[in-house]
Design an enzyme around this catalytic site. Structure first.
Site, PDB file in Angstrom:
ATOM      1  CG  LEU A  49       4.415  -4.222  -9.742  1.00 49.63           C
ATOM      2  CD1 LEU A  49       2.933  -4.057  -9.445  1.00 49.63           C
ATOM      3  CD2 LEU A  49       4.628  -5.276 -10.800  1.00 49.63           C
ATOM      4  N   GLY A  50       7.164  -0.504 -10.617  1.00 50.66           N
ATOM      5  CA  GLY A  50       7.565   0.660 -11.399  1.00 50.66           C
ATOM      6  C   GLY A  50       7.440   1.937 -10.607  1.00 50.66           C
ATOM      7  N   GLY A  73       5.936   5.949 -10.909  1.00 50.40           N
ATOM      8  CA  GLY A  73       5.098   6.913 -11.593  1.00 50.40           C
ATOM      9  C   GLY A  73       5.495   8.330 -11.233  1.00 50.40           C
ATOM     10  N   GLY A  74       4.678   9.296 -11.641  1.00 52.35           N
ATOM     11  CA  GLY A  74       5.033  10.679 -11.414  1.00 52.35           C
ATOM     12  C   GLY A  74       5.072  11.057  -9.952  1.00 52.35           C
ATOM     13  CG  MET A  75       2.677  11.876  -5.974  1.00 51.14           C
ATOM     14  SD  MET A  75       1.110  12.714  -5.785  1.00 51.14           S
ATOM     15  CE  MET A  75       0.856  12.538  -4.030  1.00 51.14           C
ATOM     16  CG  ASP A 111      -3.224  12.093 -15.862  1.00 45.54           C
ATOM     17  OD1 ASP A 111      -2.915  12.597 -16.965  1.00 45.54           O
ATOM     18  OD2 ASP A 111      -2.407  11.510 -15.139  1.00 45.54           O
TER      19      ASP A 111
END
Length: 544
Positions: free
Chosen positions: A252-253, A255-257, A369
């Site tokens: 799906l993708g 992210g930052g972590m 966040d």
């Protein structure tokens, strides 16, 4: 909203717009939800397309060389249109037609299986005809081409050993029939090296036939064993993609972590999203933060907070958790695709997010966040425009005190939405999340952030020193009461903001435009844009 500079930034499913990166787990895409069968059908289609491309190149090159050789020998147009050229043209036509059909991604399992069988049988026929021509032109390499085709198909296209055996078996009786008919006509067996037996009435002729059958039978045995090996390897690759009871379907993708994958529960067939910690980030402190995210989110039961189903550790020691898969997109992607929202819809979105944050704050949890990428707008059954608060990866548990491992040498939050007190190193409060949500509200109204900056450093200076640009400066029809609430949430001093999420939610519900966004409008909007938004986040994977 652009990049995420945070540890857990990017949202689990509404991921931040980071540069595309190749996930470390090569997950084969799916057609439908049929587990290994669906995965195999998709893979077979891809391999058949590869095989057809190779066939087209080989047949095309052979045809070109054949024509050039005949022209070099001084042959006329009639010499170019003999049986051998016809066989090569037939192979080219078969390859072209098969490639066009295989280009369709929605082929069913039966269609792909039928194409596989039809393509192999047609090519076997071409090879048998080519072998028949060997009786008149000499040589004898037609049987070699036939054996090579049988073995190559087994190596390139995965299938069960039984299927390979039955599909390739007709080659043996077909070759024998050609030999018998040609022999009865008085033509010797073709041989590339030595004189061949003349006819079936010669005992040596039967020895030559037997050797041909043995050679093809050996090739068939090799193909069968190759299919057994390749099929088992494919099955093991599929099983390696399973994570306990979950079948991983696609990326799906990133992210930052974490890396996020679409998956499905093997028994319940429920689609889910699975988030993994990235390679190289598996320190004890980082894993502790990841576990904190799961524990914190699982304590929350509000319908506007993403639901956590399960979590655990892979055999390689990677931490993961399983959450609900949402049919929608993050607010950043929605605004980028469809533009700013009407004021009534903005109020509708913000109040839902505030209700979810109110529960978190009451439990002593500060998100820290909040940004468009971490707020998903989706459909739930017949309800449209349902907000889901995602990614509690930087959550601060006020009840655990400063020992909570929420910051590990990184900026806490995203620079675009970071509260001034966070930048000053002060303890976060509920007003920290309200500040970030105020920025989200301005973004939804105008399609732009209330602070003009390009880099993280410029955003930090803006949050600390600059006054936000009022939404009405960018959009004339912004209601004054709504603008006043958003600008109050953006006060530099936390004490000047609404004290709680409940208070800010009540203020928004008291606006004149509150309630103006109707269910019918939401349904019409999703009918127009929903399919496009879902297609933009369809699972992908590296090439198999």
């Amino acid at each position: 909203m652009s990049q995420s500079y945070t540890g857990m930034g990017g949202g689990a499913q509404g991921l931040s717009r980071e540069p595309a990166r190749t996930p470390r787990r090569a997950v084969a895409p799916r057609l439908g939800s049929g587990g290994f069968k669906a995965e195999l059908v998709h893979y077979v289609r891809l391999r058949l397309r590869l095989a057809v491309r190779v066939l087209w190149l080989v047949a095309g090159a052979a045809l070109l060389l054949n024509v050039l050789a005949r022209l070099g020998d001084g042959g006329g147009a009639g010499a170019l249109l003999d049986a051998e050229v016809g066989v090569l043209l037939a192979a080219l036509l078969i390859a072209t037609a098969a490639y066009r059909v295989l280009a369709r991604p929605d082929l069913s399992a039966s269609a792909v299986g039928g194409l596989d069988a039809a393509l192999l049988l047609m090519l076997l026929t071409v090879c048998v005809v080519n072998y028949s021509l060997d009786f008149t032109r000499g040589g004898g390499h037609g049987v070699h081409f036939l054996a090579l085709l049988v073995v190559a198909r087994a190596v390139v296209v995965p299938s069960t050993a039984r299927r390979t055996w039955w599909l390739s078996l007709p080659a043996l009786p077909a070759v024998f029939c050609v030999q018998l008919l040609r022999g009865l006509a008085g033509e010797p067996l073709p041989s590339p090296t030595s004189p061949a037996p003349l006819s079936p009435f010669d005992g040596a002729w039967w020895v030559g036939v037997a050797w041909t059958q043995v050679f093809l039978g050996f090739a068939l045995g090799v193909a069968t064993m190759a299919s057994r090996v390749t099929f088992r390897l494919r099955l093991r690759a599929y099983e390696a993609q399973r994570l306990g009871p979950y079948e991983v379907e696609g990326v799906l993708g990133v992210g930052g972590m974490g890396e996020v994958y679409r998956a499905r529960h093997a028994l319940m067939r429920r689609p889910v999203a699975i988030k993994f910690v990235k390679p190289g980030l598996g320190s004890e402190a980082m894993l502790a933060r990841f576990q904190d995210e799961v524990h914190a989110t699982s304590r929350l039961t509000h319908p506007n907070t993403v639901a956590i189903y399960d979590y655990g550790t892979t055999a390689e020691g990677d931490f993961y958790y399983v959450m609900e898969l949402l049919a929608g997109a993050d607010l950043g992607r929605i605004v980028e695709a469809t533009g700013p929202m009407p004021p009534g819809r903005v109020i509708h979105v913000l109040t839902q997010a505030l209700d979810a944050l109110a529960e978190a704050h009451a439990a002593g949890l500060i998100h820290r966040d909040i940004k468009p990428a971490n707020l998903i707008l989706c459909t739930r059954g017949l309800d449209h425009d349902v907000v889901k608060v995602m990614d509690f990866g930087l959550v601060k548990d006020l009840r655990r005190g400063p020992s909570s491992p929420s910051v590990i040498g990184e900026v806490v939050g995203s620079p675009e939405t970071m509260a001034p007190e966070t930048l000053r190193g002060e303890a976060p409060t509920a007003q920290t999340d309200l500040y970030s949500l105020g920025i989200v509200g301005c973004y939804l109204l105008t399609g732009a952030l209330p602070f003009v900056a390009q880099t993280a450093a410029e955003f930090i200076v803006a949050h600390l020193q600059q006054a936000p640009t009022p939404p009405s400066a960018r959009r004339a029809d912004v209601p004054r009461d709504l603008e006043a609430i958003l600008l109050r949430a953006l006060a530099k001093d936390p004490d000047e903001r609404p004290r709680t999420a409940f208070e800010m939610s009540d203020l928004l519900r008291g606006c004149r435009e509150a309630g103006s966004w109707r269910a019918a409008q939401a349904a019409a909007w999703w009918a127009q844009h929903g399919a496009t938004l879902e297609a933009s986040k369809r699972p992908t994977s590296p090439p198999s």
